[in-house]
Design an enzyme around this catalytic site. Structure first.
Site, PDB file in Angstrom:
ATOM      1  N   HIS A   8      17.878   5.709  56.605  1.00 23.05           N
ATOM      2  CA  HIS A   8      18.513   4.434  56.243  1.00 23.05           C
ATOM      3  C   HIS A   8      19.809   4.225  57.043  1.00 23.05           C
ATOM      4  O   HIS A   8      20.393   5.188  57.565  1.00 23.05           O
ATOM      5  CB  HIS A   8      18.816   4.400  54.742  1.00 23.05           C
ATOM      6  CG  HIS A   8      19.818   5.437  54.332  1.00 23.05           C
ATOM      7  ND1 HIS A   8      21.177   5.286  54.518  1.00 23.05           N
ATOM      8  CD2 HIS A   8      19.658   6.652  53.771  1.00 23.05           C
ATOM      9  CE1 HIS A   8      21.807   6.353  54.087  1.00 23.05           C
ATOM     10  NE2 HIS A   8      20.909   7.214  53.631  1.00 23.05           N
ATOM     11  N   PRO A   9      20.324   2.979  57.109  1.00 26.96           N
ATOM     12  CA  PRO A   9      21.569   2.703  57.836  1.00 26.96           C
ATOM     13  C   PRO A   9      22.806   3.246  57.113  1.00 26.96           C
ATOM     14  O   PRO A   9      22.732   3.708  55.973  1.00 26.96           O
ATOM     15  CB  PRO A   9      21.605   1.171  57.895  1.00 26.96           C
ATOM     16  CG  PRO A   9      20.224   0.716  57.574  1.00 26.96           C
ATOM     17  CD  PRO A   9      19.660   1.751  56.661  1.00 26.96           C
ATOM     18  N   GLU A  12      28.606   2.797  52.570  1.00 27.39           N
ATOM     19  CA  GLU A  12      30.035   3.007  52.307  1.00 27.39           C
ATOM     20  C   GLU A  12      30.330   4.486  52.055  1.00 27.39           C
ATOM     21  O   GLU A  12      31.333   5.013  52.538  1.00 27.39           O
ATOM     22  CB  GLU A  12      30.465   2.173  51.094  1.00 27.39           C
ATOM     23  CG  GLU A  12      30.369   0.672  51.288  1.00 27.39           C
ATOM     24  CD  GLU A  12      31.449   0.102  52.197  1.00 27.39           C
ATOM     25  OE1 GLU A  12      32.358   0.868  52.606  1.00 27.39           O
ATOM     26  OE2 GLU A  12      31.396  -1.107  52.497  1.00 27.39           O
ATOM     27  N   TRP A  13      29.452   5.158  51.314  1.00 28.40           N
ATOM     28  CA  TRP A  13      29.694   6.572  51.023  1.00 28.40           C
ATOM     29  C   TRP A  13      29.431   7.454  52.233  1.00 28.40           C
ATOM     30  O   TRP A  13      30.086   8.482  52.388  1.00 28.40           O
ATOM     31  CB  TRP A  13      28.850   7.013  49.827  1.00 28.40           C
ATOM     32  CG  TRP A  13      29.445   6.591  48.509  1.00 28.40           C
ATOM     33  CD1 TRP A  13      30.477   5.708  48.328  1.00 28.40           C
ATOM     34  CD2 TRP A  13      29.052   7.034  47.217  1.00 28.40           C
ATOM     35  NE1 TRP A  13      30.736   5.568  46.993  1.00 28.40           N
ATOM     36  CE2 TRP A  13      29.879   6.372  46.283  1.00 28.40           C
ATOM     37  CE3 TRP A  13      28.077   7.901  46.754  1.00 28.40           C
ATOM     38  CZ2 TRP A  13      29.759   6.570  44.910  1.00 28.40           C
ATOM     39  CZ3 TRP A  13      27.952   8.095  45.376  1.00 28.40           C
ATOM     40  CH2 TRP A  13      28.802   7.438  44.475  1.00 28.40           C
ATOM     41  N   GLU A  83      16.192  11.558  48.744  1.00 28.73           N
ATOM     42  CA  GLU A  83      17.099  12.570  49.278  1.00 28.73           C
ATOM     43  C   GLU A  83      17.074  13.805  48.380  1.00 28.73           C
ATOM     44  O   GLU A  83      16.619  13.741  47.232  1.00 28.73           O
ATOM     45  CB  GLU A  83      18.522  11.993  49.352  1.00 28.73           C
ATOM     46  CG  GLU A  83      19.604  12.933  49.867  1.00 28.73           C
ATOM     47  CD  GLU A  83      19.359  13.447  51.274  1.00 28.73           C
ATOM     48  OE1 GLU A  83      18.472  14.325  51.421  1.00 28.73           O
ATOM     49  OE2 GLU A  83      20.066  13.003  52.203  1.00 28.73           O
TER      50      GLU A  83
END
Length: 201
Positions: A8-9, A12-13, A83
């Site tokens: 995934h792109p 924020e984290w 994940e």
């Protein structure tokens, strides 16, 4: 079967160095650009996925939906693409976790409290990959997943070991190409991120 295993792109984290695992955070502006670049990169490689399968995490689903819309194919969700489950460590900074749990980086059998070990996460995804031809009849499939588990699976397939996971770093919005046949899953290319080179640093 040709399988494009995509991370995934940027979120924020990701940018803040915080472990997400089963938690989520929104894409950054760069993440938006990375998604567009990934789709353009697949198109430049003349890749036309017949199906897209995604982790249920929002940061992955969002990319899967855009890929599916661009290539006019359906997408579905599968828990096996999630994940690694970091349990009680999710939402904490990587630097903080490294100080509190030194085995976190180098021990594939270290199981975070209420989570799963890297070895367990890798086995989950590998089992799914080997079953994929029975799940999906398309010749070309895009899978949207997550960096830590992807690079560990690549390490396992390349070296039959998890001792060099860091070597197979998978940048946000990069992809690897796998060839899945009756009883084998081979890495043809890994960590492809050339489509991101034109983005600002």
């Amino acid at each position: 079967m040709n399988v494009f295993l995509i991370r995934h792109p940027q979120t924020e984290w990701n940018r803040a160095g915080i472990i997400q695992g089963r938690l989520d955070s929104p894409w950054t502006l760069r993440g938006q650009e990375e998604c567009n670049a990934l789709i353009a990169g697949l198109q430049a490689e003349e890749v036309t996925p017949g199906a897209v399968i995604s982790s249920p995490a929002g940061r992955a689903q969002q990319m899967a939906a855009r890929i599916a819309a661009h290539f006019a194919c359906d997408f579905q969700l599968h828990d096996a693409l999630q994940e690694q489950h970091f349990g009680e460590l999710e939402g904490r900074s990587l630097s903080e976790i490294q100080r509190a749990y030194p085995p976190f980086i180098d021990d594939e059998h270290f199981c975070p409290p209420q989570g799963e070990s890297l070895a367990q996460a890798v086995q989950r995804l590998l089992t799914f990959l080997h079953r994929l031809p029975d799940i999906c009849s398309q010749e070309t499939v895009a899978l949207v997943s997550h960096g830590h588990v992807i690079q560990a699976v690549i390490a396992q397939l390349m070296e039959n070991s998890l001792s060099n996971v860091a070597r197979y770093h998978h940048p946000n919005a990069s992809f690897s190409l796998l060839a899945i046949e009756e009883k084998s899953c081979r890495v043809m290319r890994w960590g492809i991120a050339s489509h991101l080179l034109r983005l600002p640093a």
